[in-house]
Design an enzyme around this catalytic site. Structure first.
Site, PDB file in Angstrom:
ATOM      1  N   ALA A  17       1.748  -2.685  -4.604  1.00  8.71           N
ATOM      2  CA  ALA A  17       2.347  -1.394  -4.240  1.00  8.71           C
ATOM      3  C   ALA A  17       3.415  -1.655  -3.172  1.00  8.71           C
ATOM      4  O   ALA A  17       3.397  -1.091  -2.078  1.00  8.71           O
ATOM      5  CB  ALA A  17       1.288  -0.405  -3.756  1.00  8.71           C
ATOM      6  N   LEU A  18       4.325  -2.534  -3.521  1.00  8.02           N
ATOM      7  CA  LEU A  18       5.258  -3.100  -2.542  1.00  8.02           C
ATOM      8  C   LEU A  18       6.267  -2.084  -2.015  1.00  8.02           C
ATOM      9  O   LEU A  18       6.701  -1.185  -2.727  1.00  8.02           O
ATOM     10  CB  LEU A  18       5.994  -4.288  -3.171  1.00  8.02           C
ATOM     11  CG  LEU A  18       5.090  -5.424  -3.669  1.00  8.02           C
ATOM     12  CD1 LEU A  18       5.944  -6.543  -4.274  1.00  8.02           C
ATOM     13  CD2 LEU A  18       4.199  -5.978  -2.559  1.00  8.02           C
ATOM     14  N   HIS A  19       6.613  -2.280  -0.750  1.00  7.89           N
ATOM     15  CA  HIS A  19       7.644  -1.465  -0.095  1.00  7.89           C
ATOM     16  C   HIS A  19       8.488  -2.409   0.759  1.00  7.89           C
ATOM     17  O   HIS A  19       8.251  -3.629   0.764  1.00  7.89           O
ATOM     18  CB  HIS A  19       6.993  -0.351   0.733  1.00  7.89           C
ATOM     19  CG  HIS A  19       5.907  -0.830   1.651  1.00  7.89           C
ATOM     20  ND1 HIS A  19       6.161  -1.640   2.734  1.00  7.89           N
ATOM     21  CD2 HIS A  19       4.556  -0.652   1.629  1.00  7.89           C
ATOM     22  CE1 HIS A  19       5.013  -1.911   3.354  1.00  7.89           C
ATOM     23  NE2 HIS A  19       4.027  -1.331   2.700  1.00  7.89           N
ATOM     24  N   GLY A  42       8.498  -3.057   3.793  1.00 10.30           N
ATOM     25  CA  GLY A  42       7.757  -3.861   4.777  1.00 10.30           C
ATOM     26  C   GLY A  42       7.387  -5.207   4.169  1.00 10.30           C
ATOM     27  O   GLY A  42       7.624  -6.273   4.759  1.00 10.30           O
ATOM     28  N   HIS A  43       6.822  -5.176   2.978  1.00 12.65           N
ATOM     29  CA  HIS A  43       6.466  -6.428   2.296  1.00 12.65           C
ATOM     30  C   HIS A  43       7.714  -7.288   2.062  1.00 12.65           C
ATOM     31  O   HIS A  43       7.689  -8.504   2.262  1.00 12.65           O
ATOM     32  CB  HIS A  43       5.847  -6.128   0.923  1.00 12.65           C
ATOM     33  CG  HIS A  43       4.552  -5.369   0.964  1.00 12.65           C
ATOM     34  ND1 HIS A  43       4.435  -4.082   0.497  1.00 12.65           N
ATOM     35  CD2 HIS A  43       3.305  -5.723   1.395  1.00 12.65           C
ATOM     36  CE1 HIS A  43       3.191  -3.675   0.629  1.00 12.65           C
ATOM     37  NE2 HIS A  43       2.477  -4.639   1.179  1.00 12.65           N
ATOM     38  N   ASP A  91      -0.400  -4.965  10.673  1.00 12.80           N
ATOM     39  CA  ASP A  91      -1.852  -5.165  10.671  1.00 12.80           C
ATOM     40  C   ASP A  91      -2.180  -6.154  11.789  1.00 12.80           C
ATOM     41  O   ASP A  91      -2.493  -7.317  11.534  1.00 12.80           O
ATOM     42  CB  ASP A  91      -2.296  -5.685   9.308  1.00 12.80           C
ATOM     43  CG  ASP A  91      -1.980  -4.680   8.214  1.00 12.80           C
ATOM     44  OD1 ASP A  91      -2.774  -3.782   7.976  1.00 12.80           O
ATOM     45  OD2 ASP A  91      -0.877  -4.783   7.628  1.00 12.80           O
ATOM     46  N   GLN A 133      -5.551  -8.032  11.907  1.00 12.62           N
ATOM     47  CA  GLN A 133      -5.599  -9.006  10.822  1.00 12.62           C
ATOM     48  C   GLN A 133      -4.826 -10.264  11.222  1.00 12.62           C
ATOM     49  O   GLN A 133      -5.297 -11.390  11.062  1.00 12.62           O
ATOM     50  CB  GLN A 133      -4.980  -8.375   9.574  1.00 12.62           C
ATOM     51  CG  GLN A 133      -4.642  -9.323   8.459  1.00 12.62           C
ATOM     52  CD  GLN A 133      -4.204  -8.557   7.215  1.00 12.62           C
ATOM     53  OE1 GLN A 133      -5.005  -7.922   6.557  1.00 12.62           O
ATOM     54  NE2 GLN A 133      -2.929  -8.614   6.901  1.00 12.62           N
ATOM     55  N   SER A 155       3.663   1.859   4.503  1.00 13.08           N
ATOM     56  CA  SER A 155       2.355   1.433   4.032  1.00 13.08           C
ATOM     57  C   SER A 155       2.209   1.851   2.576  1.00 13.08           C
ATOM     58  O   SER A 155       2.742   2.888   2.162  1.00 13.08           O
ATOM     59  CB  SER A 155       1.254   2.104   4.880  1.00 13.08           C
ATOM     60  OG  SER A 155       0.019   2.032   4.203  1.00 13.08           O
TER      61      SER A 155
HETATM   62  P1  AMP Z   1      -0.933  -5.391   2.305  1.00 11.97           P
HETATM   63  O1  AMP Z   1      -0.317  -5.371   0.950  1.00 11.97           O
HETATM   64  O2  AMP Z   1      -1.135  -4.060   2.900  1.00 11.97           O
HETATM   65  O3  AMP Z   1      -2.154  -6.275   2.354  1.00 11.97           O
HETATM   66  O4  AMP Z   1       0.134  -6.107   3.259  1.00 11.97           O
HETATM   67  C1  AMP Z   1       0.624  -7.395   2.984  1.00 11.97           C
HETATM   68  C2  AMP Z   1       1.395  -7.885   4.175  1.00 11.97           C
HETATM   69  O5  AMP Z   1       2.492  -7.017   4.420  1.00 11.97           O
HETATM   70  C3  AMP Z   1       0.563  -7.932   5.460  1.00 11.97           C
HETATM   71  O6  AMP Z   1       0.890  -9.103   6.194  1.00 11.97           O
HETATM   72  C4  AMP Z   1       1.018  -6.688   6.182  1.00 11.97           C
HETATM   73  O7  AMP Z   1       0.875  -6.762   7.569  1.00 11.97           O
HETATM   74  C5  AMP Z   1       2.481  -6.636   5.791  1.00 11.97           C
HETATM   75  N1  AMP Z   1       2.998  -5.282   5.957  1.00 11.97           N
HETATM   76  C6  AMP Z   1       2.461  -4.131   5.466  1.00 11.97           C
HETATM   77  N2  AMP Z   1       3.176  -3.064   5.868  1.00 11.97           N
HETATM   78  C7  AMP Z   1       4.185  -3.555   6.633  1.00 11.97           C
HETATM   79  C8  AMP Z   1       5.270  -2.960   7.357  1.00 11.97           C
HETATM   80  N3  AMP Z   1       5.442  -1.639   7.382  1.00 11.97           N
HETATM   81  N4  AMP Z   1       6.119  -3.767   8.034  1.00 11.97           N
HETATM   82  C9  AMP Z   1       5.939  -5.107   8.022  1.00 11.97           C
HETATM   83  N5  AMP Z   1       4.938  -5.730   7.371  1.00 11.97           N
HETATM   84  C10 AMP Z   1       4.073  -4.973   6.687  1.00 11.97           C
END
Ligand code: AMP
Length: 294
Positions: free
Chosen positions: A46-48, A50-51, A166, A169, A201
């Site tokens: 569910a990439l955005h 941030g990823h 996170d 984490q 997110s």
């Molecule tokens: P997730 O898919 O939520 O497990 O996130 C994967 C990686 O993307 C983790 O290292 C998160 O901390 C990072 N991440 C998620 N949201 C953001 C964001 N808004 N800005 C920067 N990194 C993010």
């Protein structure tokens, strides 16, 4: 290279992105590339943006960038949260391709946990898993540590890219890399935010437009905290900020000002200070943080 393990190859002019579902296929491919620094970004899809900011950093600092997409069941303490977690694989692959990703790893649960999903409670997280998120999501960090260690074993990266978003984490993975003497450089990437300050997110898509707008209260409160850390006692500021998050429709779980290394409560002498919070926006749980002093 054994191409039978490649699920799909996206190719445009000189850009190729390989997608693997099996450990064997991925490892054979990476081995065949010879001596490269592998940059790794684990995600749950569910990439955005941030990823993608993590991937960009990986592209800058390493020669092969691998992104994994795996919704890890062992880190969900709430089955409802797991079933509602957005899954948008086709879209994710298009986004990764557009962002010049080299390799995507999309394993199945069986591929990740051939011996079953039992969470290794033997992983010593040094108490970092007991506070904040750990209080409200028991077992979450054991599952997270389990999947990240398994992914690191599979991908064998030189650099690991994780988001500040996170923070707890990140702190736990930093501890594990030190504890296990893993030859990996951990890179913390800044939190990407929407225009109103809400941290990006995968869960944000579940917020209705009004809630999404009102969720800017989180960033505003963190900024308020950063502005007052030097003139307000820590415990007063913490309480004040918790109450600022209590707007209609929102229910904060915690607002804590902690030492960024130990995650224990900060005091006036703490050097590395981070404010972390979790809040329910309707039935969507959001987390955020801000580094106040480094
Ligand atoms: P997730 O898919 O939520 O497990 O996130 C994967 C990686 O993307 C983790 O290292 C998160 O901390 C990072 N991440 C998620 N949201 C953001 C964001 N808004 N800005 C920067 N990194 C993010």
């Amino acid at each position: 290279m054994n191409t039978t393990n490649v699920v799909e190859v996206k190719r445009r002019r000189d850009t190729t992105m390989y997608i693997f579902r099996t450990v064997k296929g991925l490892q054979e491919y990476l081995l065949a590339q010879g001596d490269h620094v592998i940059g790794f970004t684990p995600t749950m899809g569910a990439l955005h943006d941030g990823h993608i900011s993590l991937l960009h950093r990986s592209k800058q600092e390493t020669s092969i960038s691998v992104v994994s997409i795996f919704v890890n069941p062992t880190q969900f303490n709430n089955p409802d949260d797991l079933s509602k977690y957005p899954r948008t694989l086709d879209r994710d692959l298009d986004i990764l391709y557009a962002a010049d990703c080299d390799v995507v790893f999309v394993p199945t649960v069986e591929e990740m946990y051939p011996e079953g999903m039992r969470v290794g409670s033997e992983i010593d997280l040094n108490g970092l898993d007991q506070r904040m998120e750990g209080v409200f999501r028991p077992g979450h960090f054991n599952g997270m540590a389990q999947v990240v260690l398994r992914l690191l074993e599979i991908v064998n990266p030189g650099r690991l890219f994780m988001g500040q978003k996170d923070f707890q984490q990140y702190a736990i993975i930093r501890h594990l890399i030190e504890l296990l003497h893993l030859p990996i450089k951990l890179v913390m990437c800044p939190t990407m935010r929407e225009v109103n300050g809400l941290a990006m997110s995968s869960r944000n898509v579940r917020l209705d437009p009004v809630m999404r707008e009102h969720a800017s209260v989180i960033y505003k409160t963190l900024k308020y905290c950063a502005e007052h850390i030097h003139d307000t006692p820590v415990s007063d500021l913490q309480e004040l900020c918790f109450h600022k998050l209590e707007i209609p429709g929102f229910r904060p779980e915690y607002f804590e000002i902690v030492d960024g290394s130990t995650l224990l409560p900060a005091n006036e002498h703490t050097q590395y200070v981070v404010a972390c919070c979790a809040i329910w926006a309707g039935d969507v749980r959001l987390i955020d943080n801000m580094i106040l002093r480094e």
